[in-house]
Motif scaffolding. Structure first.
Motif, mmCIF file in Angstrom:
data_model
loop_
_atom_site.group_PDB
_atom_site.id
_atom_site.type_symbol
_atom_site.label_atom_id
_atom_site.label_comp_id
_atom_site.label_asym_id
_atom_site.label_seq_id
_atom_site.Cartn_x
_atom_site.Cartn_y
_atom_site.Cartn_z
ATOM 1 N N LEU A 83 -62.240 41.036 -1.974
ATOM 2 C CA LEU A 83 -62.759 40.004 -2.876
ATOM 3 C C LEU A 83 -61.784 39.728 -4.014
ATOM 4 C CD1 LEU A 83 -66.569 40.855 -3.193
ATOM 5 C CD2 LEU A 83 -65.577 38.725 -2.338
ATOM 6 N N VAL A 84 -61.223 40.793 -4.594
ATOM 7 C CA VAL A 84 -60.278 40.600 -5.695
ATOM 8 C C VAL A 84 -59.043 39.847 -5.214
ATOM 9 C CG1 VAL A 84 -58.748 41.794 -7.305
ATOM 10 C CG2 VAL A 84 -61.083 42.615 -6.970
ATOM 11 N N GLY A 85 -58.473 40.301 -4.083
ATOM 12 C CA GLY A 85 -57.282 39.632 -3.576
ATOM 13 C C GLY A 85 -57.536 38.199 -3.173
ATOM 14 N N ALA A 86 -58.659 37.956 -2.494
ATOM 15 C CA ALA A 86 -58.984 36.594 -2.074
ATOM 16 C C ALA A 86 -59.243 35.697 -3.271
ATOM 17 C CB ALA A 86 -60.199 36.612 -1.147
ATOM 18 N N ALA A 87 -59.886 36.213 -4.303
ATOM 19 C CA ALA A 87 -60.137 35.415 -5.503
ATOM 20 C C ALA A 87 -58.828 35.028 -6.186
ATOM 21 C CB ALA A 87 -61.029 36.194 -6.464
ATOM 22 N N LEU A 88 -57.893 35.952 -6.251
ATOM 23 C CA LEU A 88 -56.594 35.630 -6.845
ATOM 24 C C LEU A 88 -55.887 34.539 -6.050
ATOM 25 C CD1 LEU A 88 -55.301 39.241 -7.687
ATOM 26 C CD2 LEU A 88 -56.045 37.497 -9.322
ATOM 27 N N GLN A 89 -55.942 34.649 -4.714
ATOM 28 C CA GLN A 89 -55.292 33.624 -3.890
ATOM 29 C C GLN A 89 -56.013 32.283 -4.000
ATOM 30 O OE1 GLN A 89 -54.364 32.632 0.829
ATOM 31 N NE2 GLN A 89 -55.030 34.682 0.260
ATOM 32 N N HIS A 90 -57.342 32.315 -3.954
ATOM 33 C CA HIS A 90 -58.124 31.078 -3.969
ATOM 34 C C HIS A 90 -57.932 30.306 -5.282
ATOM 35 C CE1 HIS A 90 -61.398 28.271 -3.263
ATOM 36 N NE2 HIS A 90 -61.946 28.623 -4.421
ATOM 37 N N MET B 114 -53.295 36.952 3.229
ATOM 38 C CA MET B 114 -53.747 36.448 4.528
ATOM 39 C C MET B 114 -54.345 35.053 4.394
ATOM 40 S SD MET B 114 -55.548 39.698 6.451
ATOM 41 C CE MET B 114 -55.989 38.667 7.867
ATOM 42 N N ALA B 115 -54.335 34.335 5.507
ATOM 43 C CA ALA B 115 -55.020 33.047 5.542
ATOM 44 C C ALA B 115 -56.520 33.286 5.424
ATOM 45 C CB ALA B 115 -54.692 32.328 6.849
ATOM 46 N N LEU B 116 -57.164 32.615 4.464
ATOM 47 C CA LEU B 116 -58.578 32.863 4.183
ATOM 48 C C LEU B 116 -59.457 31.882 4.942
ATOM 49 C CD1 LEU B 116 -58.437 33.397 0.296
ATOM 50 C CD2 LEU B 116 -58.503 35.137 2.084
ATOM 51 N N PRO B 117 -60.631 32.321 5.383
ATOM 52 C CA PRO B 117 -61.575 31.390 6.014
ATOM 53 C C PRO B 117 -62.234 30.511 4.954
ATOM 54 C CG PRO B 117 -62.557 33.562 5.829
ATOM 55 C CD PRO B 117 -61.143 33.694 5.332
ATOM 56 N N ASP B 118 -63.053 29.596 5.425
ATOM 57 C CA ASP B 118 -63.779 28.702 4.520
ATOM 58 C C ASP B 118 -65.277 29.010 4.619
ATOM 59 O OD1 ASP B 118 -64.288 26.649 2.736
ATOM 60 O OD2 ASP B 118 -64.496 25.149 4.352
ATOM 61 N N ARG C 278 -44.921 36.282 3.189
ATOM 62 C CA ARG C 278 -46.029 37.234 3.297
ATOM 63 C C ARG C 278 -45.691 38.522 2.548
ATOM 64 N NH1 ARG C 278 -47.740 33.062 4.704
ATOM 65 N NH2 ARG C 278 -48.893 32.564 6.595
ATOM 66 N N SER C 279 -45.406 38.430 1.246
ATOM 67 C CA SER C 279 -44.978 39.594 0.466
ATOM 68 C C SER C 279 -46.087 40.619 0.286
ATOM 69 C CB SER C 279 -44.465 39.142 -0.907
ATOM 70 O OG SER C 279 -45.477 38.458 -1.622
ATOM 71 N N TYR C 280 -47.320 40.307 0.739
ATOM 72 C CA TYR C 280 -48.406 41.298 0.629
ATOM 73 C C TYR C 280 -48.087 42.556 1.415
ATOM 74 C CZ TYR C 280 -49.798 39.550 5.253
ATOM 75 O OH TYR C 280 -49.821 39.191 6.570
ATOM 76 N N TRP C 281 -47.159 42.462 2.385
ATOM 77 C CA TRP C 281 -46.828 43.627 3.196
ATOM 78 C C TRP C 281 -46.210 44.738 2.355
ATOM 79 C CZ3 TRP C 281 -48.062 43.794 8.379
ATOM 80 C CH2 TRP C 281 -47.590 44.893 9.108
ATOM 81 N N VAL C 282 -45.501 44.387 1.278
ATOM 82 C CA VAL C 282 -44.834 45.402 0.450
ATOM 83 C C VAL C 282 -45.856 46.263 -0.296
ATOM 84 C CG1 VAL C 282 -43.192 45.802 -1.417
ATOM 85 C CG2 VAL C 282 -42.761 44.001 0.260
ATOM 86 N N PRO C 283 -46.771 45.681 -1.098
ATOM 87 C CA PRO C 283 -47.759 46.555 -1.762
ATOM 88 C C PRO C 283 -48.688 47.252 -0.783
ATOM 89 C CG PRO C 283 -48.289 44.238 -2.120
ATOM 90 C CD PRO C 283 -46.908 44.274 -1.526
ATOM 91 N N LEU D 175 -53.649 36.257 15.131
ATOM 92 C CA LEU D 175 -54.918 35.621 15.482
ATOM 93 C C LEU D 175 -55.529 34.889 14.291
ATOM 94 C CD1 LEU D 175 -56.489 38.471 17.658
ATOM 95 C CD2 LEU D 175 -55.561 36.302 18.473
ATOM 96 N N GLY D 176 -55.164 35.331 13.077
ATOM 97 C CA GLY D 176 -55.722 34.696 11.888
ATOM 98 C C GLY D 176 -55.044 33.419 11.478
ATOM 99 N N GLY D 177 -53.970 33.023 12.170
ATOM 100 C CA GLY D 177 -53.378 31.728 11.827
ATOM 101 C C GLY D 177 -51.879 31.664 11.901
ATOM 102 N N GLU D 178 -51.162 32.798 11.822
ATOM 103 C CA GLU D 178 -49.713 32.740 11.919
ATOM 104 C C GLU D 178 -49.313 32.612 13.388
ATOM 105 O OE1 GLU D 178 -47.934 36.029 9.975
ATOM 106 O OE2 GLU D 178 -48.606 35.439 7.985
ATOM 107 N N SER D 179 -48.078 32.193 13.625
ATOM 108 C CA SER D 179 -47.629 32.018 15.009
ATOM 109 C C SER D 179 -46.163 32.373 15.118
ATOM 110 C CB SER D 179 -47.846 30.575 15.472
ATOM 111 O OG SER D 179 -47.099 29.676 14.664
#
Length: 644
Positions: free
Chosen positions: A98-105, A151-155, A369-374, A455-459
């Motif tokens: 929730l915290v991460g998604a809120a920051l991205q959103h 990550m790509a977030l759903p709606d 996708r720098s989230y991989w580092v933390p 599967l979440g959106g990258e290709s």
């Protein structure tokens, strides 16, 4: 010099010490946890298949992610223990998402996102240092926050976090048992394993295998203790649970007697050594065995005879006096005290520093996708997974292997149904790889994470190979800022554990020789001492798996660890001499051991490993001589103190 073996056990003198890199690379060989593997595969596959069928694969990916987090915390144990363990981990995971998604959103900038993640990293580290459950919850708090921010977030944006508990609940439901028989109850099987380990210890008395057998017995008893829920004052306990607890307490009494025999190097007849195996079969529903006919001649042998008779009667369902006090219920203030302890605060600062550096690095270096580092920093710094150095190196190597496997898989197919099957098979390997080796676990988990992202959106595979750079960068940050420049190096991890073990042994000895106004169970104090010794051995083994100078410094504490282990056996033998041999405790004997333990504690706090010889006994102990005097002589030699 004695050195720890593969399980942190201290081998007999004269064995050749393997190099640190050999210890680091050597995997364990755990048994295949088939039930966990099946639950893991189904828990991953069902959400993904449901998402594909309902054309909401975005939600299915997050539910599958929750199932994977539940799998990482799943055990073969009763639901009343599984469910709280998984719930604690998934609560932290959901909050982090929730915290991460809120920051991205809300489009938080690099500075705001970095500050928020650094603050969350401090909380994650502090929680992680409170114990095994806290370690999993703290890691997932930070990992999920990192994923939620990248990550790509759903709606709508918050539904991804809401799907995590759904996937976790599925894993819990898959593990429900509606009818549990003694032969299939995990607690009965664990208790039977403890009795088998007791039989192996008795069979190995007086041989070089004795110490390793006793350590395996300690591990089996720890497992049973963790499976048994605490008794609550004023709450009735079912007959089944009460019988199970009493069978466990009887095994503790027999273990104490066996430990004294191991220290005294006294063998027992083969039929006596085989008797615990027969008890193990009876625990899981087999026939009750007959007690062997033998005549014990020394106090230590009489103690074993009495303990085995009590164990046999308890397994038969008789209500016998065991002489053990019930385990005290957990203190509700204990977690709060650990959370505010200096250890937790230091670990929180350690994780926060590494995350702050990682966020600064990713802000200055254009990384996709720098989230991989933390996220990698969070995995590597999990406090109960072994050496930080070993984890950092293994993480980098395992990631390269995992990305190679993923690239080959995606070159063969990009069909989402096929990828869902592939990722489910990978997740099925997690329960085994986690117990085998951290590098293997990383090699298995990397395809899972990358395919879920796919599967979440990258290709395509073009976004995967930069993950190698991310992993190397994260590992380098941890090695420099969480290991080399951090004051809590391996000796500083080992020494507090040795202080705890010495203190627990002091309490155990005091319960044997001193008059207490309130009844205190020697068996439970011995249990606490052996758990503390197990933690110290684990830290020594982790330090030995690191390159010099850390490995050499850890090696210097090996003799002290071995001496404390032998002291625990000497105290058990001394208790038998008092109880069955008519020995009268002499204050001077105990005072010598107390003084030696205090001296060892002071040396550990001052980072001064003892330099004296630590040769264990090679001949059977004379029962006419005090076991405590012989132990005091060994401690004085180790600490280079004048005897007597």
């Amino acid at each position: 010099m004695s050195v720890p073996g593969p399980e942190g056990a201290v081998d007999e003198p004269g064995t050749r010490e393997p190099a640190w890199w050999a210890r680091a690379a050597r995997p364990d060989r755990p048994p295949l946890p088939r039930a966990l593997m099946v639950r893991a595969a189904l828990g991953m596959a069902l959400p993904l298949f449901a998402g594909l069928l309902l054309d909401r694969l975005d939600l299915g990916v997050f539910a599958a992610l929750g199932a994977m987090h539940a799998t990482m915390n799943d055990r073969v144990e009763p639901t009343r223990l599984r469910a709280p363990r998984i719930a604690a981990a998934l609560s932290a995971s959901t909050l982090g998402m929730l915290v991460g998604a809120a920051l991205q959103h809300h489009g938080a900038g690099a500075l705001a996102a970095g500050l928020a993640l650094t603050a969350l990293a401090f909380a994650s580290g502090a929680v992680s240092a409170t114990g095994p459950r806290g370690s999993s919850a703290g890691m997932l708090l930070l990992v999920s926050a990192s994923l939620g921010g990248g990550m790509a977030l759903p709606d709508p944006w918050w539904t991804g976090a809401a799907m995590l508990p759904v996937g976790a609940a599925l894993v819990v439901l898959l593990g429900l048992r509606y009818r549990v028989r003694p032969a299939t109850d995990p607690r009965n099987r664990a208790l039977a394993d403890a009795y088998r380990a007791l039989g192996a210890t008795l069979a190995d008395l007086g041989t070089p295998r004795g110490a390793d057998s006793r350590r395996l017995l300690t591990a089996r008893l720890n497992q049973v203790q963790d499976l048994l829920p605490h008794t609550r004052p004023g709450r009735p306990e079912s007959d089944r649970r009460r019988r199970l607890r009493r069978m466990y307490e009887a095994a503790l009494g027999a273990t104490e007697a066996a430990t004294g025999l191991l220290w005294a190097r006294r063998k027992v007849p083969p039929e006596v050594a085989a008797f615990p195996e027969a008890l193990a079969r009876a625990v899981t529903g087999g026939p009750l065995p007959g007690y062997p006919a033998w005549q014990p001649g020394t106090p230590a042998l009489k103690a074993l005879d009495s303990a085995l008779r009590a164990a046999a009667a308890t397994v038969a369902g008789e209500d016998v006096r065991l002489g053990t006090a019930p385990v005290p219920p957990p203190d509700p203030w204990r977690l709060r005290a650990r959370l505010l302890s200096p250890v937790s605060v230091r670990y929180g600062l350690r994780v926060a520093l590494c995350i702050a550096v990682a966020e600064a690095a990713t802000a200055g270096i254009p990384l996709s996708r720098s989230y991989w580092v933390p996220m990698t920093v969070a995995f590597v710094l999990k406090p109960d997974l072994g050496s930080v150095f070993l984890r950092a190196v293994s993480r980098a190597v395992g990631t390269v292997l995992g990305i190679a496997v993923t690239a080959v898989l995606l070159a063969l197919t990009t069909d989402p149904w096929a990828l869902a099957v592939a990722v489910s098979l990978c997740v099925a390997l997690l329960p085994y790889s986690t117990a085998a080796h951290y590098g293997l676990n990383t090699a298995v988990m990397t395809p899972v994470a990358l395919i879920l992202v796919q599967l979440g959106g990258e290709s395509g595979t073009s976004v995967f190979w930069p993950r190698v750079l991310d992993t190397v960068l994260a590992s380098a940050i941890v090695l420099v800022f969480g290991y080399l420049l951090w004051p809590e190096r391996p000796p500083h991890r080992i020494e507090p554990r040795l202080v705890d073990a010495a203190g627990a042994l002091r309490e155990y000895l005091a319960s044997v020789v001193e008059e207490r106004p309130a009844p205190v169970s020697e068996v439970w104090l011995r249990r606490s001492a052996y758990r503390a010794l197990a933690h110290a051995r684990q830290e020594v083994a982790q330090g030995l798996a690191e390159p010099p100078p850390a490995g050499r410094l850890a090696e210097q504490w090996v003799p002290a660890t071995a001496a404390l282990e032998r002291l625990s056996g000497a105290v058990a033998a001394y208790a038998a001499q008092i109880r069955y041999g008519g020995h009268v405790p002499e204050p001077a004997e105990a005072a010598r051991v107390f003084a030696a333990l205090d001296h060892l504690t002071d040396a550990a706090r001052a980072h001064r490993p003892p330099t004296g010889p630590a040769a264990g006994p090679t001949t059977p102990h004379d029962p006419a001589r005090s076991a405590l005097t012989r132990a005091a002589d060994e401690l004085d030699a180790l600490l280079d103190r004048p005897a007597g």
